[in-house]
Design an enzyme around this catalytic site. Structure first.
Site, PDB file in Angstrom:
ATOM      1  CB  THR A  12      37.041  40.600  41.260  1.00 38.98           C
ATOM      2  OG1 THR A  12      36.456  40.466  39.971  1.00 38.98           O
ATOM      3  CG2 THR A  12      37.890  41.838  41.275  1.00 38.98           C
ATOM      4  CB  THR A  88      30.373  40.423  42.622  1.00 37.84           C
ATOM      5  OG1 THR A  88      30.900  40.833  41.361  1.00 37.84           O
ATOM      6  CG2 THR A  88      31.286  40.843  43.748  1.00 37.84           C
ATOM      7  CB  THR A 165      19.262  41.256  43.164  1.00 34.88           C
ATOM      8  OG1 THR A 165      18.127  40.455  43.435  1.00 34.88           O
ATOM      9  CG2 THR A 165      19.399  41.442  41.673  1.00 34.88           C
TER      10      THR A 165
HETATM   11  N1  ASP Z   1      33.682  38.209  36.984  1.00 35.48           N
HETATM   12  C1  ASP Z   1      33.967  38.299  38.397  1.00 35.48           C
HETATM   13  C2  ASP Z   1      33.334  37.105  39.072  1.00 35.48           C
HETATM   14  O1  ASP Z   1      32.145  37.109  39.303  1.00 35.48           O
HETATM   15  C3  ASP Z   1      33.422  39.566  38.940  1.00 35.48           C
HETATM   16  C4  ASP Z   1      33.649  39.773  40.410  1.00 35.48           C
HETATM   17  O2  ASP Z   1      34.118  38.939  41.151  1.00 35.48           O
HETATM   18  O3  ASP Z   1      33.323  40.888  40.885  1.00 35.48           O
HETATM   19  O4  ASP Z   1      34.010  36.148  39.345  1.00 35.48           O
END
Ligand code: ASP
Length: 344
Positions: A12, A88, A165
Site C-alpha cells: 500500500t 503490511t 505479528t
Molecule cells: N495488501 C497490502 C499489502 O500487504 C496491504 C498493505 O500494504 O498494507 O501489500
C-alpha cells in the site's frame, strides 16, 4: 554523510489511487518520490532501488526474500543502512526471513509500510518512511549503527522484526511484538532502548547470506474436535520436513492416543515438529501439564515464545541451510539464533 538505500518492493505504501476508477495501483518511482520529497531533504544521501514489478505483499514468495537479501548483500559496503518498503500483510514473514538469511548483520535493515496509500491525505506513509530512514541512519555516540539488526518501524514503535505479528487491519498501529519490548519509541524524539538492541560481537565479521529456503513445511493448528484424518493428511504431505504445531495455552494438546501416535510416527520418520502456542503472549512449557508431556514424549520440540512467522521462516531457512542434518536443525530450532525467542 550517511548513505541509505531504500528498497521498494510494493504494498500500500507504494500505491496511488487512479482518479477515474478509484482502484489502487503501484506508483512509478518518480511519482512516489514526488509524494515524499522530504526523504531527500535531510542531512543524508538517500537512494531508491525499485523492484519490478512492485507487488502486493500477499504475492510475496521466498524468491522475493532472496531478492531482498541479495540486494542488501550486494550493496552492503556502499550504504550505512537499508529501508525496505513492503506491504503490511506479510511484512512480519519477510522481515523475519531476512533476519535468518542475513547472518552477522551489523547494519540497520528497517522494514516499513503504511495502512493508507502514499497519495492519500491522511496517509501514514510519510511519517513511517521518514522515521525508518532516520533510524537506519542513526548512530550511537561511538559512531556505530544504533540498531544493527532487522527491524520493523511502524506508527510509534520500532520492533525486532522476528518478534512481530500484524495485529490490526484497520488502525495505524498495525504491528505488535507481544513477547519482546519495542527497541525504540517514536515520538517527538526517537527513544532508543539500547539494552534491548542486539549488537554484534564484532563489526568485522563478513555478512553470510542464506537465501535458499525449503517450502516442505506446514502449519497445523489444533482445535477442539480436530479429527485424525486431518492431522494424518497434513503429516503425510509428500517430502514434509518441518511442522509448526499450534497448540493451546502453555503448549497443550488433546490427550487422544491417535494424536500422540501420529506425531510420534512423524518425528520417527524425521519430520521436525515444533510446539508454538496459539496465545500471542507467553511461552510454551511442555513440563507443566500431562497433556503437554505427551508431546515431549512424541519428540516435539518447544518453540518457547516464538511467533509463527519467525518459527516458520526459521525452519525454512535452516532446513535448506543444513539439508539432511536433522540433529543440527533440531538443535538450532531449540535455541535463539538472532533474538527470535526467549529460551527457558
Ligand atoms: N495488501 C497490502 C499489502 O500487504 C496491504 C498493505 O500494504 O498494507 O501489500
Amino acid at each position: 554523510m550517511k548513505r541509505i538505500l531504500v528498497l521498494l518492493t510494493g504494498g500500500t505504501i507504494t500505491m496511488v489511487r487512479n482518479h477515474k476508477s478509484g482502484a489502487l495501483r503501484p506508483a512509478d518511482v518518480d511519482t512516489f518520490k514526488a509524494f515524499v520529497p522530504e526523504m531527500f531533504a535531510g542531512d543524508m544521501e538517500v537512494e531508491m532501488l525499485p523492484f519490478t514489478p512492485l507487488i502486493d505483499s500477499s504475492d510475496i514468495s521466498p524468491a522475493n526474500w532472496a531478492k531482498m537479501a541479495n540486494a542488501i548483500a550486494d550493496n552492503y559496503n556502499r550504504y550505512d543502512g537499508f529501508v525496505v518498503l513492503h506491504g503490511t500483510d506479510t511484512m512480519s514473514y519477510s522481515a523475519s526471513a531476512l533476519s535468518f538469511m542475513l547472518e552477522n548483520i551489523a547494519k540497520p535493515v528497517v522494514f516499513t509500510g503504511s495502512q493508507l496509500p502514499v497519495g492519500v491525505l491522511r496517509s501514514d506513509a510519510k511519517e513511517n518512511l521518514l522515521a525508518a530512514i532516520e533510524i537506519a541512519a542513526a548512530t550511537s555516540p561511538d559512531g556505530k549503527p544504533m540498531v544493527p539488526e532487522v527491524t520493523i518501524c511502524f506508527e510509534d514503535s520500532l520492533f525486532r522484526a522476528n518478534r512481530t505479528t500484524k495485529k490490526n487491519a484497520e488502525r495505524f498501529e498495525a504491528f505488535d511484538s507481544y513477547n519482546y519490548p519495542a527497541l525504540a519509541k517514536i515520538g517527538i524524539h526517537i527513544q532508543f532502548r539500547t539494552s534491548l538492541i542486539r549488537y554484534p560481537k564484532s563489526y568485522h565479521e563478513p555478512l553470510f547470506l542464506h537465501t535458499p529456503t525449503s517450502t516442505d513445511v506446514a502449519i497445523l493448528k489444533l482445535f477442539p474436535g480436530i479429527n485424525e484424518a486431518v492431522v494424518r493428511a497434513v503429516l503425510a504431505t509428500p517430502h514434509l520436513q518441518g511442522v509448526v504445531l499450534e497448540t493451546y495455552g502453555s503448549g497443550n494438546a488433546p490427550s487422544a492416543h491417535w494424536l500422540y501416535q501420529a506425531l510420534r510416527q512423524a518425528t520417527d520418520s524425521g519430520i521436525l515438529i515444533v510446539n508454538k502456542t496459539q496465545c500471542s503472549t507467553g511461552s510454551v512449557d511442555m513440563g507443566q501439564y500431562e497433556v503437554a508431556r505427551n508431546l515431549l514424549k512424541a519428540g516435539v520440540i518447544s518453540g518457547y515464545d516464538i511467533t509463527t512467522e519467525a518459527l516458520l521462516t526459521k525452519m525454512m531457512v535452516l532446513l535448506a541451510q543444513f539439508p539432511g542434518d536433522l540433529e543440527r536443525v533440531r538443535h538450532l530450532l531449540s535455541r535463539s539464533i538472532c533474538g527470535e525467542m526467549t529460551v527457558g
